[in-house]
Design a protein around this motif. Sequence first.
Motif, short mmCIF file in Angstrom:
data_model
loop_
_atom_site.label_atom_id
_atom_site.label_comp_id
_atom_site.label_asym_id
_atom_site.label_seq_id
_atom_site.Cartn_x
_atom_site.Cartn_y
_atom_site.Cartn_z
N ASP A 99 0.14 33.28 -28.01
CA ASP A 99 0.44 32.78 -26.67
C ASP A 99 -0.70 31.88 -26.21
OD1 ASP A 99 2.97 34.10 -25.77
OD2 ASP A 99 1.82 35.91 -26.20
N GLU A 139 -0.29 21.18 -27.28
CA GLU A 139 0.75 21.02 -28.30
C GLU A 139 0.15 21.07 -29.69
OE1 GLU A 139 3.97 18.01 -27.62
OE2 GLU A 139 2.78 17.55 -25.84
N THR A 145 -0.72 24.74 -30.45
CA THR A 145 0.46 25.57 -30.70
C THR A 145 1.08 25.25 -32.05
OG1 THR A 145 1.82 24.02 -29.42
CG2 THR A 145 0.99 25.96 -28.27
N ALA A 159 2.32 29.03 -32.09
CA ALA A 159 2.26 29.82 -30.86
C ALA A 159 3.32 29.39 -29.85
CB ALA A 159 0.87 29.69 -30.24
N ARG A 160 3.47 30.21 -28.85
CA ARG A 160 4.34 29.92 -27.71
C ARG A 160 3.48 29.34 -26.59
NH1 ARG A 160 5.87 32.56 -23.02
NH2 ARG A 160 8.07 32.43 -22.42
N LEU A 161 4.00 28.32 -25.90
CA LEU A 161 3.21 27.62 -24.89
C LEU A 161 3.75 27.91 -23.49
CD1 LEU A 161 0.94 25.57 -24.28
CD2 LEU A 161 2.67 23.77 -24.42
N THR A 162 2.83 28.25 -22.59
CA THR A 162 3.17 28.45 -21.18
C THR A 162 2.41 27.46 -20.33
OG1 THR A 162 3.63 30.82 -21.48
CG2 THR A 162 3.18 30.06 -19.25
N SER A 190 8.31 23.51 -29.68
CA SER A 190 7.96 24.92 -29.78
C SER A 190 8.47 25.69 -28.57
CB SER A 190 6.44 25.07 -29.88
OG SER A 190 5.82 24.49 -28.75
N PRO A 191 8.61 27.02 -28.66
CA PRO A 191 9.03 27.83 -27.51
C PRO A 191 8.05 27.63 -26.35
CG PRO A 191 9.08 29.13 -29.52
CD PRO A 191 8.39 27.85 -29.87
N HIS A 192 8.57 27.58 -25.14
CA HIS A 192 7.71 27.29 -23.99
C HIS A 192 8.37 27.77 -22.70
CE1 HIS A 192 10.51 23.88 -24.21
NE2 HIS A 192 10.43 23.89 -22.89
N GLU A 193 7.57 27.79 -21.65
CA GLU A 193 8.07 28.01 -20.30
C GLU A 193 7.09 27.41 -19.31
OE1 GLU A 193 7.83 31.81 -18.20
OE2 GLU A 193 6.80 32.67 -19.96
N ASN A 232 -2.34 35.81 -22.18
CA ASN A 232 -2.38 34.73 -23.16
C ASN A 232 -3.61 34.88 -24.06
OD1 ASN A 232 -0.20 32.49 -22.65
ND2 ASN A 232 -0.84 33.21 -20.62
#
Length: 296
Positions: free
Chosen positions: A24, A43, A46, A51-54, A103-106, A128
């Motif tokens: 994370d 970016e 990740t 990894a997942r990015l927030t 990549s997965p993100h929010e 994180n």
Amino acid sequence: MTDLALSPRAADERQPVSSGGYLDIAVHLDGTPEDDLRLAHAETLTARCGARLTGLFTNLLPDPALYAGEFGTAAIGQLTDGAIQEGNVTELRLLQRLARLGSPHELRRIEAVPYVLERAVATEARWNDLLVATCPRLDESMRWRPMIEGVMFEGGRSLYLVPPEVEPRAAIRTVLIGWADTRPSARAVAEALPLIAQAAQVHIVTVKEEAHGRMGGAEALADITAHLVRHGVDATATVLDSAGSPGECLLEEADRISADLIVAGAYGRSRFREWVLGGVTEELLSGAPVPLLVAH
């Protein structure tokens, strides 16, 4: 300058690096042009770690303490409404930007007055592995220094601080570790291990000071170097002569070896002493030409 060689036994103890890394990663966003640079670094990180990015969008509301009286109450209401509306526009733009990520993100919006906002960001940082932010210099980015220090002291996680206008590099090939026999240094190395493990060259340095005994800190350097060897990291160790300040020595060494990343503990002494008297952290924050990974 003194180089330390590892014993054959220590070299033989090297083990394969664990596949673990950052899962994370958070990135600070505030609607300014610096968002693009921070996102570029986030970016890249990740992608390297899978990894997942927030995105943490901080929308700072006006401080009611600056306004008083009847007219002040009306003014604070208008300013708050305006800040919220501007935040809505920025949030939409950031959502569109993040939608282009592979990549997965929010995106999380943190909207609060000063002091409350800093605590909220520290809370988000705790879940994180790493927070990407701008290195606070004496410019517009300086306004986020309380937030960065809040994460550093209260978030329990490390920060990846990007100097202004420094683009991400294709790979982190060379890492400089500024080592001191302190808790913050130990934390920084532990938090940086996923990036250290990917580097082709890892240089561990300490600045020779009389207080570190007759070997000038060499004993502690040998131990941390051997520790990294057991993590599968090939590292060299050097004691630097303190012709200048320790911070200046680290920056000169980073330039000499063309480091892609500097890893260091932050605020080994009080923030007040560093602000007034200067210190390694202050020198690194103000002068690092490449990203810093710091922890306290």
